[in-house]
Design an enzyme around this catalytic site. Structure first.
Site, mmCIF file in Angstrom:
data_model
loop_
_atom_site.group_PDB
_atom_site.id
_atom_site.type_symbol
_atom_site.label_atom_id
_atom_site.label_comp_id
_atom_site.label_asym_id
_atom_site.label_seq_id
_atom_site.Cartn_x
_atom_site.Cartn_y
_atom_site.Cartn_z
ATOM 1 N N THR A 86 0.877 -1.178 0.000
ATOM 2 C CA THR A 86 0.000 0.000 0.000
ATOM 3 C C THR A 86 0.909 1.221 0.000
ATOM 4 O O THR A 86 2.085 1.115 0.359
ATOM 5 C CB THR A 86 -0.868 0.060 1.267
ATOM 6 O OG1 THR A 86 0.010 0.086 2.394
ATOM 7 C CG2 THR A 86 -1.778 -1.140 1.370
ATOM 8 N N TRP A 129 -20.945 14.550 10.604
ATOM 9 C CA TRP A 129 -19.960 14.219 9.581
ATOM 10 C C TRP A 129 -20.253 14.933 8.253
ATOM 11 O O TRP A 129 -21.391 14.999 7.820
ATOM 12 C CB TRP A 129 -19.966 12.715 9.306
ATOM 13 C CG TRP A 129 -19.507 11.885 10.453
ATOM 14 C CD1 TRP A 129 -20.282 11.087 11.240
ATOM 15 C CD2 TRP A 129 -18.169 11.754 10.940
ATOM 16 N NE1 TRP A 129 -19.502 10.475 12.188
ATOM 17 C CE2 TRP A 129 -18.204 10.860 12.028
ATOM 18 C CE3 TRP A 129 -16.944 12.309 10.564
ATOM 19 C CZ2 TRP A 129 -17.073 10.510 12.750
ATOM 20 C CZ3 TRP A 129 -15.817 11.963 11.286
ATOM 21 C CH2 TRP A 129 -15.884 11.074 12.361
ATOM 22 N N LYS A 147 -15.430 16.288 10.665
ATOM 23 C CA LYS A 147 -16.410 16.213 11.748
ATOM 24 C C LYS A 147 -16.660 17.611 12.297
ATOM 25 O O LYS A 147 -15.854 18.159 13.043
ATOM 26 C CB LYS A 147 -15.931 15.277 12.851
ATOM 27 C CG LYS A 147 -17.059 14.877 13.781
ATOM 28 C CD LYS A 147 -16.677 13.707 14.659
ATOM 29 C CE LYS A 147 -17.921 13.130 15.315
ATOM 30 N NZ LYS A 147 -17.630 12.044 16.216
ATOM 31 N N GLU A 169 -5.729 -4.351 -0.825
ATOM 32 C CA GLU A 169 -6.068 -5.522 -0.005
ATOM 33 C C GLU A 169 -7.186 -6.370 -0.615
ATOM 34 O O GLU A 169 -7.450 -7.469 -0.170
ATOM 35 C CB GLU A 169 -6.495 -5.084 1.407
ATOM 36 C CG GLU A 169 -5.336 -4.635 2.296
ATOM 37 C CD GLU A 169 -5.062 -3.139 2.211
ATOM 38 O OE1 GLU A 169 -5.416 -2.526 1.180
ATOM 39 O OE2 GLU A 169 -4.484 -2.596 3.168
HETATM 40 P P1 ADP Z 1 -3.909 3.783 -1.087
HETATM 41 O O1 ADP Z 1 -4.400 3.701 0.322
HETATM 42 O O2 ADP Z 1 -2.493 3.799 -1.231
HETATM 43 O O3 ADP Z 1 -4.654 4.782 -1.942
HETATM 44 P P2 ADP Z 1 -5.266 1.739 -2.517
HETATM 45 O O4 ADP Z 1 -4.881 1.989 -3.897
HETATM 46 O O5 ADP Z 1 -5.393 0.366 -2.032
HETATM 47 O O6 ADP Z 1 -4.213 2.360 -1.620
HETATM 48 O O7 ADP Z 1 -6.553 2.591 -2.248
HETATM 49 C C1 ADP Z 1 -7.713 2.084 -1.697
HETATM 50 C C2 ADP Z 1 -8.607 3.206 -1.264
HETATM 51 O O8 ADP Z 1 -8.919 4.067 -2.362
HETATM 52 C C3 ADP Z 1 -9.940 2.753 -0.775
HETATM 53 O O9 ADP Z 1 -9.868 2.357 0.565
HETATM 54 C C4 ADP Z 1 -10.800 3.980 -0.964
HETATM 55 O O10 ADP Z 1 -10.647 4.884 0.111
HETATM 56 C C5 ADP Z 1 -10.216 4.605 -2.179
HETATM 57 N N1 ADP Z 1 -11.042 4.296 -3.348
HETATM 58 C C6 ADP Z 1 -10.842 3.358 -4.278
HETATM 59 N N2 ADP Z 1 -11.798 3.406 -5.233
HETATM 60 C C7 ADP Z 1 -12.638 4.390 -4.879
HETATM 61 C C8 ADP Z 1 -13.828 4.944 -5.438
HETATM 62 N N3 ADP Z 1 -14.341 4.520 -6.581
HETATM 63 N N4 ADP Z 1 -14.431 5.943 -4.773
HETATM 64 C C9 ADP Z 1 -13.928 6.421 -3.626
HETATM 65 N N5 ADP Z 1 -12.808 5.959 -3.053
HETATM 66 C C10 ADP Z 1 -12.173 4.958 -3.672
#
Ligand code: ADP
Length: 542
Positions: free
Chosen positions: A185, A445, A440, A330
Site C-alpha cells: 500500500t 460528519w 467532523k 487488499e
Molecule cells: P492507497 O491507500 O495507497 O490509496 P489503494 O490503492 O489500495 O491504496 O486505495 C484504496 C482506497 O482508495 C480505498 O480504501 C478507498 O478509500 C479509495 N477508493 C478506491 N476506489 C474508490 C472509489 N471509486 N471511490 C472512492 N474511493 C475509492
C-alpha cells in the site's frame, strides 16, 4: 462423497498458455520508454516469458524468491511478470513515486533478490542502491546500454538474457495457494504494508474482472490499462487480458491526456481503466483536439471517487459508459463495480445517471457489510443512507499482511477497509469518505468526497480537495483547496455560492484556498495528508 472431475491448480501460467494457444496472433502493443511503439502478440509474449523463466533460473533465482520490478506498463514488464510468477517466484511491483526511504524500506522488507527496471528509474536506483541489502541482480528492461553500465556496472540486460536463454520451458505445476505477487500500500500513514496475492486469488480475480457485470472483457476488446502495473497489478488487467485473449495496449510512461487520446484513436481502444484524475485530463485533451474517442465503448474508473460530472461527460459527449468501481490493494482490487440491473432499464436517463454515480455492487466472489462506527459489533442497515465502516470478504481479499502488521481481519473473518460507506437494498455501495478524510463539524460528519464532486462540477475548477481544518467552535470545518482552470479568474465567493442548494448550508466550506497545483501520489490520488498539514490550521490562524 467427492465429485469425480479433473482438478487443476489455478495458476497464472495457465492464463498465458491459454493466450498463446488460442489468441497467439492477437496484438500486444507497447509504448517503450524511448517513445517508440513495439508491435508484439500473445504468442511472442508467452515465448519470451518462457525464455525469461529459463534466464532467471540460470541466475540461480528460485521459487518463492521475491523479484522486484520498477517499470511502466510495457511488454518486457509483462513478459517478466509471467516469467516470475509462472515459475513460482513472487513478482513484487514497486511504485516508483514512493519516497526513496519508503522504496528501500519495501525492497528490504520484501527481501527482494533481483530488481528489474526501466532505464527511466536508474537515477532513483542509484540514489538508494547502498541501502538495498539483498538485491543480487539489477536487470535493465531493454537492450545493452553503455550509459547504464557506466553508472551501474553490474547491470544485466533483459534482451541479452532473453537471447542467451533456451526457448524450451514447461511451466511448473504447484499448489494454487502459492504466493504469486506482492504489492505494498502507498503508506499514507506509517510504513507501507505488503499484500501477498496467491495464484488462486489472482486467477479468480481475473475471471471476475471479465464478467459482464464487471468490465465485460472479451476477445473483441482492445484494452488500455492506464492504471500502472505497480498499482495493484494494473487492477489485474494483464491477467484478465490473457484470459480473454483481448488485444492489449501498454501505454508506457506518458499518461497525459494528449498521449492517451492518441493511443485510443490510433489503436481503436474499446475499454480503458484508470483513476479519475487521468480521465479528467483525457476529457480535456479530447475536447481540445476535437476527438470523439469513437472506438471507446466504456471506461472503468476507480481508485478514488469519480466525480459524477466525469461520468456524465463520458456518456453524453463521448457516448462511452463510465463505469465506477471501488477496490483496494487488499482486495486485489476488485470490490464493487457499477453496472445497472434489468429493473433500472425502465428509469429515465437522469435516474439511471444517479444509480451509476455510486461505486456499484459486489460481483460473485466478494461480500460487503457495514459496521457501526461507534459500536463495532453492530451491523448497519443497508438502506442507502445509514453510514458505517465498510468491511469485505471474499476469494481475493487479504487474510494477513506480508510481515508483522496489525491483524488484517476481524475475529469473524472480515477485512475492515477504513472506508465509510452506505449500501442500498440492491447492494449498491456508496463511499462517503475514507474514515480519516471525513470532516467532523460540531459532531456531524461531512463527506469530503461530496464537497469535491460539487467543486469540480464548477466549469472554472480544475481540481479540488476538501479537508478538515481545525476550528475553535466546531472542532473541524471544511476548507476547499482549489486549482482553477487555466486563465480563470473565479473567486472564492463564486465557488461558495455554487454550493447553495447542493448541500445543507452548514456543510458549505468555510474557506476556499487557491493553489497552483495539488500533488498526486504514485497512483494519481490527491495527497490529502500534506494538504491537512499545510492548511489544517488556517481557520485557527484567522
Ligand atoms: P492507497 O491507500 O495507497 O490509496 P489503494 O490503492 O489500495 O491504496 O486505495 C484504496 C482506497 O482508495 C480505498 O480504501 C478507498 O478509500 C479509495 N477508493 C478506491 N476506489 C474508490 C472509489 N471509486 N471511490 C472512492 N474511493 C475509492
Amino acid at each position: 462423497m467427492l465429485g469425480k472431475m479433473m482438478y487443476q491448480p489455478l495458476l497464472l501460467s495457465g492464463l498465458i498458455e491459454h493466450a498463446a494457444q488460442y489468441h497467439g496472433d492477437t496484438a500486444v502493443l507497447s509504448k517503450e520508454v524511448d517513445g517508440t511503439v513495439t508491435h508484439s502478440d500473445w504468442l511472442t509474449v508467452s515465448n519470451n516469458a518462457k525464455r525469461m523463466a529459463n534466464g532467471l533460473a540460470a541466475l540461480g533465482l528460485k521459487p518463492a524468491d521475491r523479484i522486484a520490478t520498477l517499470a511502466w506498463n510495457n511488454r518486457r514488464h509483462l513478459e517478466a511478470w509471467y516469467a516470475i510468477s509462472g515459475s513460482g517466484m513472487i513478482c513484487h511491483t514497486i511504485n516508483p513515486r514512493l519516497f526513496p526511504e519508503q522504496l528501500s524500506y519495501i525492497v528490504n522488507d520484501a527481501d527482494d533478490q533481483a530488481l528489474l527496471f526501466d532505464i527511466t528509474f536508474l537515477p532513483l536506483i542509484m540514489a538508494i542502491k547502498d541501502s538495498l541489502k539483498g538485491i543480487k541482480y539489477f536487470i535493465c528492461l531493454g537492450a545493452r546500454d553503455d550509459k547504464v553500465v557506466a553508472q551501474l556496472p553490474e547491470t544485466l540486460f533483459f534482451d541479452e538474457l532473453l537471447e542467451q536463454s533456451a526457448a524450451e520451458f514447461d511451466w511448473p505445476q504447484f499448489d494454487e495457494t502459492t504466493a504469486s505477487s506482492l504489492c505494498y500500500t502507498s503508506g499514507t500513514t506509517g510504513n507501507p504494508k505488503g499484500i501477498l496475492y496467491t495464484h488462486r486469488s489472482s486467477v479468480l480475480h481475473a475471471i471476475a474482472l471479465c464478467m459482464p457485470d464487471v468490465s465485460a472483457l472479451s476477445a473483441q476488446d482492445v484494452l488500455l490499462p492506464v492504471v500502472p502495473m505497480f498499482h495493484v497489478n494494473a487492477w489485474g488487467t494483464p491477467y484478465a487480458a490473457a484470459l480473454t485473449g483481448c488485444s492489449l495496449i501498454l501505454p508506457g510512461p506518458n499518461l497525459d491526456g494528449d498521449s492517451l487520446v492518441s493511443l485510443i484513436d490510433d489503436y481503436k481502444v474499446t475499454v480503458a481503466l484508470g483513476v479519475p484524475t487521468i480521465w479528467q485530463s483525457l476529457l480535456a485533451a479530447a475536447k481540445n483536439r476535437g476527438s470523439k474517442l469513437d472506438s471507446m465503448t466504456r471506461t472503468i474508473v476507480g481508485g478514488a471517487a469519480c466525480p459524477p460530472s466525469v461520468i456524465k461527460t463520458f456518456r453524453e459527449d463521448f457516448n462511452c459508459d463510465a463505469i465506477h468501481g471501488w477496490g483496494m490493494t487488499e482486495t486485489s482490487p476488485l470490490g464493487t463495480m457499477n453496472q445497472i440491473k434489468a429493473k433500472h432499464k425502465s428509469l429515465s436517463d437522469s435516474e439511471v445517471n444517479r444509480v451509476r454515480e455510486s461505486q456499484g455492487r459486489p460481483p460473485y466472489g466478494i461480500q460487503i457489510r457495514l459496521m457501526d462506527t461507534e459500536n463495532p459489533e453492530q451491523v448497519v442497515a443497508e438502506d442507502g443512507h445509514s453510514q458505517g465502516n465498510l468491511q469485505a470478504r471474499g476469494h481475493w481479499v487479504i487474510s494477513d499482511y506480508f510481515t508483522e502488521n496489525p491483524e488484517a481481519v476481524t475475529e469473524d473473518g472480515w477485512f475492515d477497509t477504513g472506508d465509510i460507506a452506505t449500501i442500498d437494498a440492491d447492494g449498491y455501495m456508496n463511499i462517503r469518505d475514507r474514515a480519516k478524510d471525513l470532516i467532523k463539524s460540531g459532531g456531524e460528519w461531512i463527506s469530503s468526497v461530496e464537497l469535491e464532486n460539487i467543486a469540480v462540477e464548477h466549469p472554472q475548477v480544475k481540481m479540488a480537495a476538501a479537508i478538515a481544518a481545525k476550528h475553535a467552535r466546531w472542532g473541524e470545518r471544511p476548507v476547499l483547496i482549489v486549482v482553477k482552470e487555466q486563465g480563470s479568474s473565479v473567486e472564492e465567493a463564486q465557488i461558495l455560492e455554487f454550493y447553495n442548494g447542493r448541500v445543507a448550508s452548514w456543510q458549505i466550506p468555510d474557506k476556499v484556498i487557491f493553489v497552483d497545483n495539488i500533488v498526486l501520489n504514485g497512483a494519481g490520488k490527491m495527497v490529502k495528508n500534506d494538504l491537512r498539514r499545510e492548511y489544517g490550521n488556517v481557520l485557527l490562524d484567522s
